[in-house]
Design a protein around this motif. Structure first.
Motif, PDB file in Angstrom:
ATOM      1  N   UNK A  23      12.651  -0.635  -7.991  1.00 47.15           N
ATOM      2  CA  UNK A  23      13.632  -1.723  -8.066  1.00 47.15           C
ATOM      3  C   UNK A  23      13.165  -2.933  -7.272  1.00 47.15           C
ATOM      4  N   UNK A  24      12.571  -2.714  -6.105  1.00 50.47           N
ATOM      5  CA  UNK A  24      12.071  -3.830  -5.299  1.00 50.47           C
ATOM      6  C   UNK A  24      10.956  -4.568  -6.035  1.00 50.47           C
ATOM      7  N   UNK A  25      10.050  -3.825  -6.642  1.00 51.55           N
ATOM      8  CA  UNK A  25       8.948  -4.465  -7.370  1.00 51.55           C
ATOM      9  C   UNK A  25       9.487  -5.219  -8.582  1.00 51.55           C
ATOM     10  N   UNK A  26      10.434  -4.620  -9.275  1.00 54.53           N
ATOM     11  CA  UNK A  26      11.032  -5.292 -10.441  1.00 54.53           C
ATOM     12  C   UNK A  26      11.682  -6.604 -10.042  1.00 54.53           C
ATOM     13  N   UNK A  38       3.297   6.184  -7.744  1.00 53.00           N
ATOM     14  CA  UNK A  38       2.305   5.764  -6.751  1.00 53.00           C
ATOM     15  C   UNK A  38       2.105   4.255  -6.788  1.00 53.00           C
ATOM     16  N   UNK A  39       2.021   3.695  -7.985  1.00 52.25           N
ATOM     17  CA  UNK A  39       1.822   2.249  -8.095  1.00 52.25           C
ATOM     18  C   UNK A  39       3.031   1.481  -7.570  1.00 52.25           C
ATOM     19  N   UNK A  40       4.223   1.933  -7.930  1.00 55.01           N
ATOM     20  CA  UNK A  40       5.417   1.267  -7.411  1.00 55.01           C
ATOM     21  C   UNK A  40       5.485   1.357  -5.886  1.00 55.01           C
ATOM     22  N   UNK A  41       5.080   2.486  -5.331  1.00 54.00           N
ATOM     23  CA  UNK A  41       5.085   2.652  -3.876  1.00 54.00           C
ATOM     24  C   UNK A  41       4.127   1.665  -3.219  1.00 54.00           C
ATOM     25  N   UNK A  42       2.939   1.548  -3.771  1.00 55.83           N
ATOM     26  CA  UNK A  42       1.948   0.622  -3.222  1.00 55.83           C
ATOM     27  C   UNK A  42       2.434  -0.821  -3.300  1.00 55.83           C
ATOM     28  N   UNK A  43       2.960  -1.196  -4.448  1.00 52.91           N
ATOM     29  CA  UNK A  43       3.381  -2.586  -4.620  1.00 52.91           C
ATOM     30  C   UNK A  43       4.604  -2.899  -3.770  1.00 52.91           C
ATOM     31  N   UNK A  44       5.470  -1.909  -3.559  1.00 50.93           N
ATOM     32  CA  UNK A  44       6.614  -2.125  -2.663  1.00 50.93           C
ATOM     33  C   UNK A  44       6.147  -2.269  -1.214  1.00 50.93           C
TER      34      UNK A  44
END
Length: 285
Positions: free
Chosen positions: A14-17, A37-43
């Motif tokens: 949600x944060x990345x979005x 994993x990608x969402x975690x990294x980008x967040x």
């Protein structure tokens, strides 16, 4: 109250979005198993990238970045703090074999955001771009779960630099409103541009010349990455898709005659999902 890991991943997505729509869109073209994993990294990247904007003094920013260094200690030791991003990262760092040194490089480079002075030279700006955007791209490649070879990692490094330069060009009005200059002093001087023009949010031929030089450099980095395309496996594509978006933004900038204050330059890229779909379908970044 403890946070469930599934809730932590949902929070990251949600944060990345909300705050990094471009990278969010690229993740949707990754295998479903790799998306957390990608969402975690980008967040995580969002957390450290916003440091300057959420603190009132550089010292507080330093404390905040140090908090994240110590949080990473827990993440890599298997005892994460109760922050949703930390919990999400703890679920993927070992499974994906993520390199702690890359996380440290991200944080160390972000310390430059706490400085008031503009980068002195183009080399300084490239060091910043590589330490932030390229490093995140390398982590994303690791998160895709493959032992990619040198050409793929080099392509990721070049794309990361190009994406950072493109983002900095688009963010010139935002930075100018806070009286911050990210264009290197040597480029500003060569173009006969002044910070006062930026702070006044005033378009000028000098600012256009400086922006065009940086845009040309971004294109050169994209071209360097594409020369390696034959050696880059398709599995790496989701981490490299920002190259496709960078093309679109740089083309918008060119059509605006490098007027960085044209609202179209800082707006979301039209037909973003279709561009990414075409790239994903053809396997070309």
């Amino acid at each position: 109250m403890s946070i469930e890991r599934s809730d932590a991943f949902a929070y990251c997505a949600e944060q990345v979005k909300r705050y990094d729509g471009d990278r969010y869109a690229t993740v949707l073209f990754a295998p479903e198993a790799s998306r957390p994993a990608l969402f975690s990294l980008y967040a995580f990247n969002l957390e450290i990238a916003k440091t300057r904007e959420v603190v009132t003094q550089p010292m507080i920013g330093q404390i905040r970045l140090q908090w994240w260094r110590e949080t990473l200690d827990g993440v890599f030791d298997g005892a994460p703090r109760g922050h949703a991003v930390a919990l999400a990262l703890a679920g993927v760092v070992r499974a994906a074999g993520l390199d702690r040194r890359l996380f440290d490089r991200l944080i160390d480079t972000r310390e430059a955001d706490l400085e008031e002075a503009a980068p002195e030279t183009l080399a300084d700006l490239l060091t910043y771009a590589e330490g932030t955007s390229s490093t995140l791209t390398l982590l994303a490649l690791q998160a895709l779960g493959n032992d990619f070879g040198g050409p793929t990692m080099e392509a990721g490094r070049e794309i990361g630099i190009a994406w950072a330069l493109t983002g900095l060009l688009r963010a010139i009005p935002f930075h100018a409103r806070t009286r911050r200059v990210m264009l290197p002093a040597e480029i500003m001087h060569a173009a006969d541009a002044s910070p006062s023009e930026l702070f006044a949010l005033r378009d000028s031929p000098a600012i256009r010349r400086a922006a065009a030089e940086l845009a040309d450099l971004a294109r050169e980095r994209l071209a360097a990455a594409r020369r390696l395309r034959a050696e880059v496996p398709r599995a790496a594509l989701p981490a490299l898709l920002p190259a496709t978006l960078a093309d679109g933004y740089l083309n918008l900038l060119r059509r605006s005659a490098y007027n960085v204050f044209d609202p179209r330059v800082s707006a979301a890229l039209p037909f973003r999902s279709w561009r990414l779909l075409a790239a994903s379908t053809t396997g070309r970044y």
